[in-house]
Design an enzyme around this catalytic site. Sequence first.
Site, PDB file in Angstrom:
ATOM      1  N   HIS A  99     -17.842  19.692  -7.722  1.00 17.77           N
ATOM      2  CA  HIS A  99     -16.671  20.546  -7.507  1.00 17.77           C
ATOM      3  C   HIS A  99     -15.702  20.398  -8.680  1.00 17.77           C
ATOM      4  O   HIS A  99     -14.659  19.741  -8.571  1.00 17.77           O
ATOM      5  CB  HIS A  99     -16.009  20.144  -6.183  1.00 17.77           C
ATOM      6  CG  HIS A  99     -15.014  21.123  -5.652  1.00 17.77           C
ATOM      7  ND1 HIS A  99     -15.333  22.419  -5.328  1.00 17.77           N
ATOM      8  CD2 HIS A  99     -13.696  20.991  -5.380  1.00 17.77           C
ATOM      9  CE1 HIS A  99     -14.259  23.040  -4.864  1.00 17.77           C
ATOM     10  NE2 HIS A  99     -13.244  22.194  -4.901  1.00 17.77           N
ATOM     11  N   SER A 142     -10.955  26.130  -6.172  1.00 13.95           N
ATOM     12  CA  SER A 142     -10.919  25.604  -4.823  1.00 13.95           C
ATOM     13  C   SER A 142      -9.909  26.382  -3.970  1.00 13.95           C
ATOM     14  O   SER A 142      -9.998  27.604  -3.867  1.00 13.95           O
ATOM     15  CB  SER A 142     -10.619  24.099  -4.867  1.00 13.95           C
ATOM     16  OG  SER A 142     -10.928  23.477  -3.643  1.00 13.95           O
TER      17      SER A 142
END
Length: 419
Positions: free
Chosen positions: A399, A254
Amino acid sequence: MRRIHLALFILATVVMPSITFGAEFPPVAELPERVAPPDPLVMLDGSRVDSVEMWESKRRPELKALFQHYVYGYSPPPTPIAAVIEQEDSDLFGGKATLRQVVISFPALPENAPRIHLALFLPNSKTPAPVFLALNKCGNYTVTDDPRVRFDSDAVRHSECPPADSRGSEKDFWCIEYLIGRGYAFATFHESNMDPDINDFTDGIHPFFKDLPGPAEAHWGTIAAWAWGLQRCVDYLLTDAGIDPQAICITGHSRRGKTALLAGAFDERVALVVPLQSGTGGMALSRNNDQETVERINRVFPHWFNDVFPQFSNNENRLPVDQHLLTALVAPRPLLDVGGMQDNWANYESALRNLQAADPVYQLLGKPGLVGDGTVVDEESIAGPDFGTLLQYRRDTKHTINAGYWEKILDFADAHIRK
């Protein structure tokens, strides 16, 4: 357990570009609009890059300066480090690994300057190991449940991070025992060792470097500070007898994946770059981004970049760079982009366009770059003659990262740095 207080002084050797022309870059309002991503082989003045020598001596330094000036900010040059191995335990994971806990400080800075608390997990083998280096989100105590990994009470953690007694909350994310079993070391430190992830430049490493290149609005943001910290860890890893100095890999997830891309692009000592679901400001292009836009990322995270980048909000076509040019700076070294197919926000389709646009630089430098469509999905093979030095791996997840990802990441690493 052995407690070691061995100080190792290391002169940082990574060379940042000599910036003499950044102040001459035009203001954002005077930059031409380009709907298509800029050609990696065309200089800012329109000159065509037609040789490896021209790429190395002119275009590569220009791109570094452009990214610093318009996006991430100018970082300070390397500073010498002092590394102290404070604790070493050789019986992790049933005797398969050694944990080395290293404190990296900066003797040229004041005593109260930040220090990096690096946790290094080494396979117990007779040969130096390749290593994956990464920032972590919540602290070293989360990457494994071994109680000997130190809890840093001074770290500034995200609100969702677990308390000190909740060790190993991210052990299935980093899969360190699996890496050890595959012959890889793993090194990590908490992001706030360099700079807390908050919009405040009076803390972290920033106050200790006042005299930076470029105008004040182009000084380094948090992502650049994190990347600088990763590079100082590379300084140390190059000296550790347990590490193969030719096989230092950088990764991150991320926002820390954005950081891994920047650190690896600017530091040619890094052998392999693996951004994990890095999104905007990472592998996703700023242009035509139908997920997180330049405007949104600067509004929500104003500290990540420099103060020039927000001027491209709803104005991305004036960017003289785009993220494929950061990928091009990794060339000719291998890069694996990693995306989750349920993670639309990280925009893996845009990241694939990044790879496609960076490919001409790999071709110029004599590497296969992108081969075929450049993608591997789920359980498909990720190594062999049908794959190049640029590749995107997709898995049907949200994610996050798990053991399935790591299996393919290490397959790619085996093919490129353990031939």
